[in-house]
Design a protein around this motif. Structure first.
Motif, PDB file in Angstrom:
ATOM      1  N   THR A   1      37.778  46.527  28.056  1.00  0.00           N
ATOM      2  CA  THR A   1      37.307  45.792  26.883  1.00  0.00           C
ATOM      3  C   THR A   1      35.971  45.118  27.187  1.00  0.00           C
ATOM      4  N   TYR A   2      35.330  44.607  26.137  1.00  0.00           N
ATOM      5  CA  TYR A   2      34.066  43.888  26.320  1.00  0.00           C
ATOM      6  C   TYR A   2      34.257  42.667  27.226  1.00  0.00           C
ATOM      7  N   LYS A   3      35.364  41.955  27.045  1.00  0.00           N
ATOM      8  CA  LYS A   3      35.637  40.765  27.853  1.00  0.00           C
ATOM      9  C   LYS A   3      35.816  41.147  29.328  1.00  0.00           C
ATOM     10  N   GLN A   4      36.567  42.218  29.571  1.00  0.00           N
ATOM     11  CA  GLN A   4      36.788  42.690  30.940  1.00  0.00           C
ATOM     12  C   GLN A   4      35.497  43.207  31.566  1.00  0.00           C
ATOM     13  N   LEU A   5      34.695  43.900  30.757  1.00  0.00           N
ATOM     14  CA  LEU A   5      33.426  44.433  31.259  1.00  0.00           C
ATOM     15  C   LEU A   5      32.490  43.290  31.652  1.00  0.00           C
ATOM     16  N   LEU A   6      32.453  42.240  30.843  1.00  0.00           N
ATOM     17  CA  LEU A   6      31.622  41.073  31.166  1.00  0.00           C
ATOM     18  C   LEU A   6      32.052  40.471  32.507  1.00  0.00           C
ATOM     19  N   ALA A   7      33.367  40.362  32.737  1.00  0.00           N
ATOM     20  CA  ALA A   7      33.861  39.812  34.006  1.00  0.00           C
ATOM     21  C   ALA A   7      33.444  40.703  35.185  1.00  0.00           C
ATOM     22  N   ARG A   8      33.545  42.039  35.006  1.00  0.00           N
ATOM     23  CA  ARG A   8      33.173  42.985  36.078  1.00  0.00           C
ATOM     24  C   ARG A   8      31.678  42.905  36.374  1.00  0.00           C
ATOM     25  N   VAL A   9      30.875  42.855  35.311  1.00  0.00           N
ATOM     26  CA  VAL A   9      29.414  42.780  35.467  1.00  0.00           C
ATOM     27  C   VAL A   9      29.029  41.471  36.164  1.00  0.00           C
ATOM     28  N   SER A  10      29.639  40.369  35.744  1.00  0.00           N
ATOM     29  CA  SER A  10      29.327  39.056  36.323  1.00  0.00           C
ATOM     30  C   SER A  10      29.684  39.027  37.809  1.00  0.00           C
ATOM     31  N   GLN A  11      30.836  39.599  38.140  1.00  0.00           N
ATOM     32  CA  GLN A  11      31.266  39.618  39.543  1.00  0.00           C
ATOM     33  C   GLN A  11      30.312  40.443  40.396  1.00  0.00           C
ATOM     34  N   PHE A  12      29.889  41.582  39.865  1.00  0.00           N
ATOM     35  CA  PHE A  12      28.963  42.431  40.625  1.00  0.00           C
ATOM     36  C   PHE A  12      27.589  41.757  40.727  1.00  0.00           C
ATOM     37  N   ALA A  13      27.178  41.063  39.669  1.00  0.00           N
ATOM     38  CA  ALA A  13      25.913  40.316  39.701  1.00  0.00           C
ATOM     39  C   ALA A  13      25.949  39.263  40.804  1.00  0.00           C
ATOM     40  N   ASN A  14      27.089  38.570  40.933  1.00  0.00           N
ATOM     41  CA  ASN A  14      27.241  37.575  42.001  1.00  0.00           C
ATOM     42  C   ASN A  14      27.198  38.232  43.379  1.00  0.00           C
ATOM     43  N   ALA A  15      27.788  39.429  43.489  1.00  0.00           N
ATOM     44  CA  ALA A  15      27.748  40.166  44.761  1.00  0.00           C
ATOM     45  C   ALA A  15      26.309  40.534  45.125  1.00  0.00           C
ATOM     46  N   LEU A  16      25.529  40.962  44.135  1.00  0.00           N
ATOM     47  CA  LEU A  16      24.116  41.289  44.397  1.00  0.00           C
ATOM     48  C   LEU A  16      23.359  40.052  44.872  1.00  0.00           C
ATOM     49  N   LYS A  17      23.609  38.924  44.212  1.00  0.00           N
ATOM     50  CA  LYS A  17      22.940  37.676  44.616  1.00  0.00           C
ATOM     51  C   LYS A  17      23.319  37.302  46.051  1.00  0.00           C
TER      52      LYS A  17
END
Length: 661
Positions: free
Chosen positions: A115-131
């Motif tokens: 879902t959009y909500k789940q995708l946002l959580a996955r994207v945010s987590q990966f963004a934090n990993a990149l940082k």
């Protein structure tokens, strides 16, 4: 340009079906004409309205278009926003948040929904990993991934933290990847251990290792590896991490970083007519605006739609109409990992039936291969499947020939679905000339009319308009928000490639020839006017293929590459080769040709393999040493040579090169 002649006469016209006109965002030609008139009367006001209505700004813009440093145009330049927030966060608190964003079908048929909500959580987590890996705003990240949810997540995560991504198609070689890592100055590579295509496990991480081992990747610090399969791959301590390792302990919340409207969202490398690939640089706001607006206009996207674009994220179509446009529009989309012919050539039709796809967007090459398969095997004919969910069909990557158009219309669309035959390019960011499903009467083989706000024209070599019915060069006379901003690190090449001085330095030159019909003024693309081939919708520079052939130094003395029309791939690669030994014939020639094809596949990728290879003692040259490519094109097409050959140094060579293997 008198050589570009219109030989196709197409008189069939298909008005938009009543069902498509009813409730369409642009309903009827009057609505289309009203938008064109608005853009004509107040060009900047038109684009400003669209930008305010379609994008969420953290800092609103006050200036729409800056033309002071043409052709380095700037759009909405004092505004700020985040692309990922415009694709995901904006849907929070609306019914869209719990809707499927992606329905992923793996190569083996396994289906995953997110879902959009789940995708946002996955994207945010990966963004934090990149940082956590030290990737910051403005850094470049290479993404070399299979067609998976994780590929889209990686792109969105880069956008979320203001990093500029450069996706490299998973079929490209280590050498191609190496060139792109160096040119972009990438700090990280996001890849997978393997990719699954057609039931086969194909290495990606091993190719990344090979690219890095070539040396010179001095900016690169991290490699993140998605373990797509259970097969182990080489991992370099201190540099490589699996996704699981990188994501461990990372929060699923990440505040999106606002960036300037002109901040580079991505670099996408496309073949040029010289050896070095061109890093096409796109902005954040202008690009995203057009991806969203064209989803609404061209595909007339509705909340209930299931959209499926079959393109890989390694190409611009997969950027605009997989990774960004559908998410910005809040629709459900299908993402497919595999190939259209596995486990059989009914795979596309089976998936449309299973997922109840309503809008289907694919390439003429795929359509032509499936026509051939359906003719040979009744079991994979679209008639065997329930395709009644479809309401709009799309075509992308190259002009669709009328015969394929008619088959697509009849057998896939059931003669009820408008076909949007979209003309656009990596450099344009989104659709430029296309029918609108609820407005435009369709003519097979024609991309019809420019979208509102796109000032397209056909001109001669000095930029003068040519009359309808006469061929010429396709140009765009005014800038538009999603246009290329630069060639990464090479502004001179940008100006020279796209804004030629002989046309005043402000017209965008598409590099395609075109003709407008005398009755309706509809555009039809007639092919490339430079040394770039369009094979299966993928642009390949002839110089790159020639360079690859000649780099086989122990065998090849000289090579020239041209294109010829091909029923399956649109254009086929034809190579004329002079060896450093006597000209081979018979079985020996076949053996060497296979060797050369495999070499090109290794150097560039399988897509660039020459379909035809011919050997000669020399190439047709003028006395000054220039290869006469127009003669080679005629030979490749099997045409009689009617052109003037008086300037040829070696006319006898033409007979030799006309001999097929």
């Amino acid at each position: 340009m008198s050589a570009i002649e219109s030989v196709l006469v197409e008189n069939r016209v298909f008005p938009p079906p009543e069902a498509a006109v009813k409730g369409a965002r642009i309903s009827g030609m009057k609505a289309y004409e009203a938008l064109c008139a608005e853009a004509g009367q107040d060009f900047e006001g038109f684009w400003a309205r669209l930008a305010r209505e379609n994008l969420a700004w953290t800092k609103p813009f006050t200036r729409t278009l800056d033309e002071s440093n043409a052709p380095f145009y700037k759009w909405f330049a004092d505004g700020e926003l985040n692309a990922s927030a415009n694709c995901l966060d904006k849907h929070l608190g609306t019914p869209v948040e719990n809707k499927d964003a992606i329905v992923f079908e793996a190569d083996d048929g396994a289906v995953t929904r997110i879902t959009y909500k789940q995708l946002l959580a996955r994207v945010s987590q990966f963004a934090n990993a990149l940082k956590a890996q030290g990737v910051n705003k403005g850094d470049r990240v290479i993404i070399y991934m299979p067609m998976t949810i994780e590929g889209v997540v990686a792109m969105q995560a880069c956008a979320r933290i203001g990093a500029t991504h450069s996706v490299v198609f998973g079929g490209f070689s280590a050498k191609a990847l190496h060139e792109r890592i160096i040119d972009a100055g990438a700090v990280a590579v996001v890849t997978a251990n393997y990719q699954m295509r057609g039931g086969k496990e194909l290495p990606l991480k091993a190719i990344v290792d090979e690219a890095i081992a070539m040396g010179g990747c001095n900016t690169l610090k991290q490699v993140l590896v998605y373990m797509r399969t259970a097969t182990a791959c080489n991992m370099v301590a201190g540099r490589d991490q699996t996704f699981d390792e990188a994501l461990e302990g990372q929060s699923t919340e990440c505040v999106p970083v606002p960036v300037n409207a002109e901040h580079p969202l991505f670099i996408l490398y496309t073949s040029g007519s010289t050896g070095k690939p061109k890093g096409v640089q796109h902005s954040t706001a202008g690009y995203l605006l057009w991806a969203k607006v064209t989803m609404d206009w061209t595909f007339d996207i509705k909340p209930s739609d299931v959209f499926w674009c079959t393109a890989d994220i390694g190409w611009v179509t997969g950027h605009s109409y997989v990774a960004y446009g559908p998410l910005a529009a809040g629709c459900t989309q299908v993402v497919f990992e595999g190939v259209p012919t596995y486990p059989n050539a009914g795979r596309f039709w089976d998936m449309i039936q299973k997922h109840k796809v309503t809008v289907f967007y694919t390439a003429p090459t795929a359509i032509r291969s499936l026509i051939k398969a359906a003719e040979g095997d009744e079991k994979v004919h679209p008639a065997r499947y329930d395709l009644s969910s479809l309401r709009i069909l799309g075509s992308v990557g190259e002009p669709i020939n009328p015969e394929a158009w008619m088959w697509y219309h009849k057998h896939v669309g059931g003669e009820r679905c408008p076909i949007v035959d979209t003309f656009w390019q990596t450099e344009t960011g989104g659709h430029m000339i296309t029918p609108l499903p609820g407005a435009t009467p369709l003519v097979p083989g024609s991309c019809t009319l420019p979208l509102p706000g796109i000032m397209a024209a056909i001109v001669d070599e000095v930029g003068k308009d040519v009359p309808n019915g006469s061929g010429g060069m396709l140009v765009v006379k005014r800038p538009w928000p999603s246009m290329i901003r630069n060639i990464w690190g090479d502004p001179e090449r940008y100006k020279k490639s796209y804004f030629p001085e002989e046309m005043g330095g402000t017209y965008y030159l598409a590099g395609d020839g075109a003709v407008r019909s005398e009755d309706r003024g509809y555009f039809r693309i007639t092919g490339r006017i430079d040394d770039v081939l369009n094979v299966s919708g993928h642009r390949l520079g002839t110089m790159e293929i020639e360079s690859a052939l000649v780099s086989m130094t122990e065998l090849v003395a000289e090579a020239a590459v041209v294109g010829r029309p091909d029923d399956m791939t649109g254009e086929a690669v034809c190579a004329f080769v002079v060896l450093k030994r006597s000209r081979p014939t018979g079985e020996e020639a076949q053996k060497i040709a296979t060797q050369l094809r495999n070499w090109v596949a290794k150097e560039i990728g399988p897509i660039a393999k020459p379909k035809d290879i011919r050997f000669g003692d020399n190439l047709p040259k003028t006395r000054s040493g220039k290869i006469m490519r127009r003669l080679l094109r005629s030979i490749a097409r099997g045409e009689a040579i009617t052109q003037d050959t008086s300037t040829l140094e070696n006319p006898a060579i033409l007979e030799q090169l006309a001999e097929k293997l």
